[in-house]
Design an enzyme around this catalytic site. Structure first.
Site, PDB file in Angstrom:
ATOM      1  N   LYS A 263       0.861  -1.186   0.000  1.00 46.75           N
ATOM      2  CA  LYS A 263       0.000   0.000   0.000  1.00 46.75           C
ATOM      3  C   LYS A 263       0.897   1.235   0.000  1.00 46.75           C
ATOM      4  CE  LYS A 263      -3.938   1.655   2.858  1.00 46.75           C
ATOM      5  NZ  LYS A 263      -4.764   1.318   4.032  1.00 46.75           N
TER       6      LYS A 263
ATOM      7  N   SER B 142      -9.580   1.272   2.952  1.00 50.40           N
ATOM      8  CA  SER B 142      -8.726   2.091   2.124  1.00 50.40           C
ATOM      9  C   SER B 142      -7.672   1.298   1.354  1.00 50.40           C
ATOM     10  CB  SER B 142      -8.043   3.160   2.974  1.00 50.40           C
ATOM     11  OG  SER B 142      -7.243   2.575   3.975  1.00 50.40           O
TER      12      SER B 142
ATOM     13  N   SER C 240      -9.689  -1.264   7.074  1.00 48.01           N
ATOM     14  CA  SER C 240      -9.131  -1.034   5.738  1.00 48.01           C
ATOM     15  C   SER C 240      -8.439  -2.205   5.075  1.00 48.01           C
ATOM     16  CB  SER C 240      -8.178   0.153   5.768  1.00 48.01           C
ATOM     17  OG  SER C 240      -8.925   1.327   5.651  1.00 48.01           O
TER      18      SER C 240
HETATM   19  N1  GLN Z   1     -13.168   3.006   6.445  1.00 48.25           N
HETATM   20  C1  GLN Z   1     -12.581   3.342   7.702  1.00 48.25           C
HETATM   21  C2  GLN Z   1     -12.371   4.821   7.787  1.00 48.25           C
HETATM   22  O1  GLN Z   1     -12.705   5.484   6.871  1.00 48.25           O
HETATM   23  C3  GLN Z   1     -11.314   2.592   7.923  1.00 48.25           C
HETATM   24  C4  GLN Z   1     -10.068   3.243   7.429  1.00 48.25           C
HETATM   25  C5  GLN Z   1      -8.839   2.457   7.721  1.00 48.25           C
HETATM   26  O2  GLN Z   1      -8.868   1.395   8.335  1.00 48.25           O
HETATM   27  N2  GLN Z   1      -7.719   3.022   7.332  1.00 48.25           N
HETATM   28  O3  GLN Z   1     -11.880   5.330   8.738  1.00 48.25           O
END
Ligand code: GLN
Length: 462
Positions: free
Chosen positions: A70, A145, A169
């Protein structure tokens, strides 16, 4: 291809050929899973591995195996942008500890994966470089994400990718793309060299085709690191302590508001478990209804602190017409952050401000402790807690972009393991249509028991 299959391919041809083939697949990617391909360095490293293999010396347990990281992890041979314009030109002066450990084991990073800018989001649509589409249906999101990481495994570009999970994420895009996504116990993997989102829940983990491959990656990357004081002894080298018999199905996660497709597929798996002799019982944990609210107070508070460092002085977009230092900062931040980043900075500073700290941040911290107690208690009665990973299948590109609240609702089943630091995994179910993930949550530090049970689900899902 799994990691074992990739290793066979390397032994039958060479690391160079396998890495070059992965790079070709990466170049052919139509889902915009990747932000940059690390070609030069990857090919040089593959040749070095081949030399070692030819000489019969130890080239590492993952010798020549290509992977994708990532783009919020610092890597050599590429930029590290966190999918934000603020880091557009940033070239890391050192590598993330997890990348270093994988390289020491012979693995080769061939590309950087797309994400929501600074990992804020659940669809990869908040990337400053455009969204990633779902490999199963290109009109839908890949999740986020770590959407690019999940898509690149689903597309079989590489056998594994690294993601980060702060509130879901890794697990959410794994669920949407039909791959395995593991969020280890908080502290399992060093955060050194990762662009911070929320430091009290951020953790690195793998996205793979199989549960066994997730374990292989964790064996390499997990464990204490003096550069991150929150790291713990590698839980993946500890024996599994629970022989799972009694499974608690979280009642609140199969109620109204959950997609029928998700309910049907998860329930089918629960029936299979019952027929295999497991005791499968519903467990109601009413405190879970507050988890999302707690997450969207604590996490923005930490985000606001972590993002305060981006000032546009050393790298990032720099507006031309600045006259004083204050406007360098404000214009840089205004031009560089995505709307979702700004929303979280505003919410975070609000809940931390002196007038509202007690009403929001302190309350949320208390409820977080309560949630941890309740979930720990439930894990005394049940060997594992299970349910869906996400209340829906992959939604359409653009469907939720104007409505942050509906976007946040996708996180309602993943944030609890993040807030409590517990290990959690999403295992793909066998479905007729779009992928659905089955989530397993275990006791902190007992990651191997989660993996053993995840293999049962994996076996039953075929
Ligand atoms: N979808 C969650 C958020 O928007 C998780 C994001 C993540 O784990 N980086 O915070």
């Amino acid at each position: 291809m799994t990691i074992a299959e990739t290793k066979i391919a390397i032994s039958e041809s060479s690391a160079t050929e396998v890495v070059k083939a992965a790079i070709e697949r990466a170049k052919a990617d139509k889902s915009h899973a990747l932000l940059e391909i690390i070609e030069e360095r990857a090919v040089v490293r593959a040749a070095e591995i081949d030399e070692k293999l030819k000489a019969g010396s130890d080239a590492g347990i993952l010798a020549g195996v290509p992977f994708i990281a990532k783009d919020n992890m610092l890597t050599f041979g590429s930029h590290t942008t966190a999918a934000s314009k603020l880091l557009e030109n940033f070239e890391a002066p050192f590598q993330a500890e997890a990348i270093e450990r994988l390289e020491a084991a012979g693995a080769i990073c061939i590309a950087k994966a797309n994400l929501d800018a600074f990992a804020h989001g659940g669809s990869t649509e908040n990337s400053a470089y455009g969204p990633t589409s779902n490999p199963h249906d290109n009109t839908r999101v890949a999740g986020g994400s770590s959407g690019g990481s999940a898509a690149s495994v689903a597309l079989d570009i590489v056998p594994f990718a690294l993601g980060t999970d702060t509130g879901g994420s890794i697990r959410e895009p794994a669920s949407f793309c039909g791959v395995v996504g593991l969020k280890p116990t908080y502290g399992s993997v060093s955060r050194y060299g990762v662009v911070a989102m929320a430091s009290s829940t951020d953790v690195i983990g793998p996205l793979t085709h199989t549960v066994g491959d997730a374990k292989l990656v964790m064996d390499v990357i997990a464990g204490k690191d003096t550069k991150d004081s929150t790291t713990i002894d590698n839980p993946y080298t500890q024996p599994a302590t629970v022989a799972v018999k009694k499974v608690g199905v979280i009642k609140e996660w199969l109620e109204d508001g959950v997609d029928e497709t998700v309910k049907t597929n998860v329930t089918k798996m629960l029936d299979t478990l019952t027929s295999q002799g497991y005791i499968v019982e519903e467990v109601s944990l009413p405190v879970l209804q507050y988890a999302l609210a707690v997450y969207y107070i604590i996490v923005p508070a930490e985000v606001a602190s972590n993002l305060a460092r981006y000032d546009g002085i050393r790298y990032g977009v720099r507006p031309e017409s600045t006259t004083d230092l204050g406007s360098v900062y404000s214009m840089t931040r205004n031009a560089g952050f995505m709307p979702e980043n700004k929303r979280r900075i505003l919410i975070g500073n609000y809940v931390l401000s002196s007038g509202y700290y007690d009403a929001y941040f302190r309350q949320a911290a208390k409820v977080r402790t309560l949630l941890t107690d309740v979930m720990n208690q439930a894990l005394e009665t049940y060997d594992m807690l299970v349910g869906p990973t996400v209340p829906m299948v992959a939604f359409g590109l653009g469907e939720n972009t104007q409505d942050p609240l509906s976007m946040y609702l996708a996180d309602q089943m993943t944030v609890s393991a993040s807030l409590t630091g517990m290990p959690a995994i999403s295992v793909p179910l066998k479905t007729e249509g779009l992928p659905v993930g089955f989530q397993i949550i275990g006791k902190r530090g007992d990651d191997n028991s989660v993996l053993v049970f995840a293999e049962t689900i994996e076996g039953a899902a075929v």
